[in-house]
Design a protein around this motif. Structure first.
Motif, PDB file in Angstrom:
ATOM      1  N   LEU A   1       0.859  -1.191   0.000  1.00 26.44           N
ATOM      2  CA  LEU A   1       0.000   0.000   0.000  1.00 26.44           C
ATOM      3  C   LEU A   1       0.883   1.225   0.000  1.00 26.44           C
ATOM      4  O   LEU A   1       1.679   1.427   0.915  1.00 26.44           O
ATOM      5  N   ARG A   2       0.765   2.016  -1.068  1.00 23.52           N
ATOM      6  CA  ARG A   2       1.608   3.213  -1.161  1.00 23.52           C
ATOM      7  C   ARG A   2       0.742   4.461  -1.107  1.00 23.52           C
ATOM      8  O   ARG A   2      -0.300   4.558  -1.743  1.00 23.52           O
TER       9      ARG A   2
ATOM     10  N   THR B   1      -2.341  -1.024  -3.187  1.00 28.29           N
ATOM     11  CA  THR B   1      -1.714  -0.717  -4.471  1.00 28.29           C
ATOM     12  C   THR B   1      -1.383  -1.994  -5.223  1.00 28.29           C
ATOM     13  O   THR B   1      -1.519  -2.078  -6.433  1.00 28.29           O
ATOM     14  N   GLU B   2      -0.921  -2.992  -4.458  1.00 28.96           N
ATOM     15  CA  GLU B   2      -0.664  -4.312  -5.048  1.00 28.96           C
ATOM     16  C   GLU B   2      -1.179  -5.366  -4.101  1.00 28.96           C
ATOM     17  O   GLU B   2      -1.265  -5.150  -2.902  1.00 28.96           O
TER      18      GLU B   2
END
Lengths: 316, 400, 259
Positions: free
Chosen positions: C15-16, C60-61
């Protein structure tokens, strides 16, 4: 959709659009400045603009020119414009500061929720508009023609009028001035600091109250400048002109990125152009709808606008 | 707690709680008496019997060209109270700032006009209808269309933050007005739609009940108000009302507790719009003539002022606010007439209109600011709302 | 070992936020019926992980699956209805609602009464109100604050507020209850009571995921522990395994300077 008109009139439409857009940009800056620092939509800003138009009208009236006068010579015209720019911007700036002191500051002291601020803003907007309405019997007031009406030059179907050129040039100059002020001066730094983090700025010695007053003043000054050019272009003014111009200018501010000064400039000019081209394509009845549709679509899909940054991070 | 605070609290408790403490039959009886009084308000005989030397209002409120009296003002109060009740659901319960609320009123009014007027373009030009419909039948249609417009407006905009929602609803309403004004194909712009239909009914002697006299209209709107209050309370004291309070107090937490926030916000819009449309259809039933000036922005602000002055989130507040916003300027004007307050003043050659009804918007705009500063919960607040606002004030005020 | 059913799978989640990497390839599985502890120094990403699980943030991924179904990207109230409930690090009750009303909001999660039903006072409204109220009172009793049902949430004592939040979350009938530092600010006696409550919750059939700083509490109540530091998972295992893990010790106490 009328593409022929658009293509044939393209240069003219562009000049008109840029001139009108300059007016939107100047007013948009007021919205964006206040939003950047207070996170508040200053509904009363539209009336600050409207008061500027009347200030210009009354100034010219006092100097002997009303809507029935003959056009003055160029020198006098320039003098009249200069005087009205000073008077209108100071008057608008003053009104803006009064609004801040009366309608917003007491709420800040009471830590009011954002909804309450908005309502007070609407109330202020209304009081100002209706006061002017009562004062002017809600009638439209004619504005004297000042600059020569003949085009400045006309080449191959492209006509440029002195007023258009003046609007654009003065607006740009004023905006560069503002940009310099915010990036390079101590006051500007204060504004950026409060926009980024008000409490820390206060702890660092920035006088938040004064910064906020300054921001309102600046917005008012710009609106006053816009008001002068608007009056000259429109030829008349009325107690309720603020509403539509304000709505469009706010849309322009959002378009460029609310809180972003350069965004307000970009958004204003862009909106002016879009309206101009749109009027050719769809007919002039729909120009007002265009701005609103732009606003709605933006807020739904890209609320950060084109340039997206906030006042606090304005680059020097 | 000082003795001052204790005394104040005790006094406040007295009025509301004393009423609550009465046994149920007594409470119902009191309410019935109160409601009967309301119905009797516009009748002159009522005042004469009470021995008032100067009847309040009657004869001092020259208003509509039909030369009507207090009943006319009461009728106007009535449909504004309905509007305030509707906006109260949107703003007071769900906490959504809709600045174009009056647009729903206009939708209701126009629907009724288009369907009941023999000169409506639906009949004369487009032949959708063969003959005008009776007023009563068009009311549910007007409500439905208003609800639909509420949903259409809310669907794209309710995801937006509070201030953006405000300005979008503002712009929306204004754009509708401009479109209505310039479009001639149905709505007829400024020229408007005349000969709008009236509610049905005849007196025993054959005369139509709903004709020129305002009083029957007032009774009709009063009855509708009572019904609407009853329905709104049903909503407020249910899972729906709970959801609205939760959304208002902490929308994110509410959503995480399983509340379908978007759905209920949309419902708030729809209910508010329905009530607004109902108000519009009632007004149209009396008005005879509907044109695009019906949509003006100033009326939206007046309804907003009504809700906020009275107290957002409380039914009593909405009623009080709706009443004040209409009755006060009228009453001031008539008082002014008695004491010789001029309608126009001349200062340095400029005529300024100083009649209280014309200055109405200035007065209420200024009052909005004052109330937001000094008493944001309104005059007759919802206890919960007042507490929510007090909580915020106690939080550390930001450093200046 | 019996076949344990995976309830929650945090699958390689990153998570960005702009330039900050709040979670970095975090990967762990939560099994039905256990009490899993999520620990780590301040800023490790524990609450961020909660927020990603409950739909507040979008990874985010990577993916998060609950009961086999993907949750990342779903609406928050849907996730709650799927069976995941939570409490908050800084209590987020509805301050002007009573304790009972707060819990009722949670109980409403599975109710279907909407505007028409409420407007016309149809039987469904009365039935659901009765059921929800009964369940709410039951839950207030379960967490130990009976008798406070009509008090405003903001007037409750701190300890009671924390319990109320748990009751409200339980009212949504979750399969998984995520507690975000439920013992913050408690004195030792209150912590013991909380420990008992958590066990009671698990025994009633609800799986528990617990963020907590107090080591004694964590060691005393959890079956397994996942340790985060700077957004990365640095250890996973039983309380004993984790306690003796040098990486964990270093994360909390720091590495001594070379002598």
């Amino acid at each position: 959709m009328n593409f022929d008109d658009l293509i044939q009139g393209f240069p003219d439409l562009t000049t008109t659009g840029l001139a009108q857009g300059s007016i939107y940009a100047l007013v948009a800056l007021g919205y964006t400045l206040v939003y950047g620092v207070l996170r508040l939509i200053n509904f009363a800003h539209s009336e600050v603009f409207m008061f500027g138009t009347f200030a210009a009208l009354w100034t010219w009236g006092l100097m002997g020119y009303d809507s029935n006068s003959t056009r003055p010579d160029l020198g006098t015209a320039l003098l009249l414009i200069l005087v009205s720019l000073v008077v209108a911007s100071l008057f608008s700036g003053g009104v803006a500061m009064v609004v801040e002191a009366v309608a917003y500051r007491p709420l800040r002291k009471r830590n009011a929720p954002p909804l309450v601020f908005l309502i007070s803003a609407i109330g202020a907007s209304f009081v100002l508009a209706e006061l002017m309405g009562a004062f002017t019997e809600r009638r439209q007031q004619g504005i004297p023609g000042l600059l020569p009406g003949e085009p400045l030059f006309s080449a191959g179907g492209w006509t440029v009028y002195p007023l258009q050129l003046m609007t654009f040039v003065v607006a740009l100059a004023v905006m560069f001035g503002l940009d310099w002020f915010v990036s390079k001066t101590r006051f500007g730094r204060g504004i950026r600091a409060v926009a980024q983090d008000a409490d820390t700025a206060a702890l660092m010695g920035v006088n938040k109250g004064r910064v906020i007053a300054l921001v309102f003043l600046l917005g008012g000054l710009l609106a006053g400048v816009a008001a002068v050019f608007y009056s000259m272009k429109q030829g008349n003014t009325r107690f309720n002109v603020g509403f539509l111009i304000g709505l469009k200018a706010f849309s322009a501010a959002v378009l460029g990125g609310i809180g972003n000064l350069r965004g307000a400039l970009l958004g204003g000019l862009l909106l002016g152009l879009v309206e101009s081209y749109g009027a050719a394509l769809f007919g002039s009845n729909w120009t007002n709808v265009i701005a609103f549709v732009v606003l709605l679509v933006l807020l739904m899909f890209r609320p950060t606008g084109l340039l997206g940054e906030s006042l606090g991070r304005a680059r020097a | 707690m000082t003795t001052e605070t204790v005394k104040k609290q005790r006094w406040k408790l007295n009025l509301r709680d004393r009423f609550q403490d009465l046994p149920k039959p007594a409470r119902i009886a009191a309410m019935v008496v109160f409601v009967v009084l309301l119905y009797l308000l516009p009748t002159k005989a009522f005042y004469e019997n009470l021995g008032f030397p100067i009847p309040i209002g009657s004869g001092y409120l020259p208003f509509y060209t039909t030369g009507s009296d207090m009943a006319g003002v009461l009728f106007q109060c009535g449909y504004y109270i309905l509007l305030a009740l509707g906006l109260n659901v949107v703003l007071g319960y769900a906490g959504l700032l809709d600045l174009g609320f009056f647009g729903f009123f206009a939708v209701g009014a126009y629907t009724v006009a288009l369907l009941t007027s023999p000169e409506s373009k639906l009949i004369t030009e487009y032949n959708w209808l063969e003959s005008p419909w009776p007023w009563l039948v068009t009311v549910p249609i007007a409500i439905a269309l208003a609800m639909l417009s509420g949903v259409l407006l809310g669907w794209p905009t309710l995801r937006l933050r509070g201030d953006y929602l405000a300005i979008v609803t503002l712009g929306f309403a204004e754009i509708i007005r401009i479109v209505a004004k310039n479009q001639d194909w149905i709505l007829n712009g400024d020229r408007g739609i005349p000969s709008v239909g009236h509610p049905p009914g005849t007196w025993p002697d054959g005369e139509a009940i709903f004709d020129l006299e305002f009083t029957p209209y007032y009774w009709l709107v009063l009855t509708v108000i009572i019904a609407v209050i009853f329905l709104i309370r049903n909503l407020a004291n249910s899972r729906v009302g709970r959801a609205w309070v939760a959304i208002r107090e902490d929308e994110d937490a509410a959503e995480l507790m399983g509340v379908p926030t978007f759905k209920f916000k949309l419902w708030a819009f729809a209910i508010g719009a329905a009530i607004g449309g109902l108000s519009g259809s009632l007004w149209a039933g009396q008005a005879n003539f509907v044109n695009s000036n019906t949509f003006s922005l100033e009326n939206s602000i007046l309804v907003l002022a009504a809700v906020l002055l009275g107290g957002a989130g409380s039914i009593g507040g909405a009623i009080l606010g709706g009443f004040i916003v209409i009755y006060l300027p009228e009453w001031l004007r008539s008082v002014g007439d008695v004491f010789g307050w001029p309608t126009q003043v001349e200062i340095a050659g400029i005529h300024i209109d100083v009649s209280p009804t014309s200055l109405r918007f200035v007065i209420f705009g200024a009052l909005l600011i004052v109330v937001m500063i000094y008493r944001p919960q309104g005059l007759w607040p919802n206890r919960r709302r007042a507490a929510e606002l007090k909580d915020r004030q106690k939080e550390v005020a930001p450093v200046e | 070992m019996s076949e344990r059913k995976a309830l929650l799978e945090v699958d390689n989640v990153t998570l960005r936020f702009g330039g900050v990497v709040a979670l970095n390839q975090v990967d762990f599985t939560l099994y039905e019926g256990e009490i899993l502890g999520l620990i780590g120094p301040n800023g490790a990403g524990k609450t961020t992980c909660f927020n990603a699980m409950t739909g507040v943030y979008l990874p985010t991924e990577g993916q998060i699956r609950f009961k086999g179904e993907q949750v990342s990207g779903k609406k928050r109230n849907k996730i709650t209805k799927m069976g995941m409930a939570r409490t908050f690090q800084n209590i987020r009750l509805f301050p002007e609602m009573t304790a009972l009303e707060n819990v009722l909001v949670g109980a409403d999660a599975h109710n279907t009464t909407s505007v028409p039903t409420a407007l016309l006072r149809l039987p469904k409204h009365w039935r659901e109100e009765r059921q929800s109220k009964a369940r709410a009172l039951e839950l207030l009793d379960f967490v130990g604050i009976t008798g406070r049902s009509d008090d405003l949430a903001r007037n409750l004592s701190y300890g009671d507020q924390r319990r109320l939040e748990i009751a409200r979350a339980l009212a949504t009938n979750p399969a998984l209850l995520c507690l975000d530092e439920p013992a913050a600010g408690f004195n030792p006696a209150e912590k013991v009571a909380l420990l008992e409550l958590i066990k009671k919750i698990r025994d009633s059939g609800v799986t528990v995921l617990l963020i907590e700083h107090d080591m004694r509490l964590v060691m005393g109540v959890t079956d397994r522990i996942v340790v985060l530091e700077f957004g990365r998972k640095i250890a996973e295992g039983t309380p004993e395994e984790v306690r003796d893990n040098p990486k964990v010790v270093a994360a909390y106490l720091g590495v001594p300077d070379a002598a």
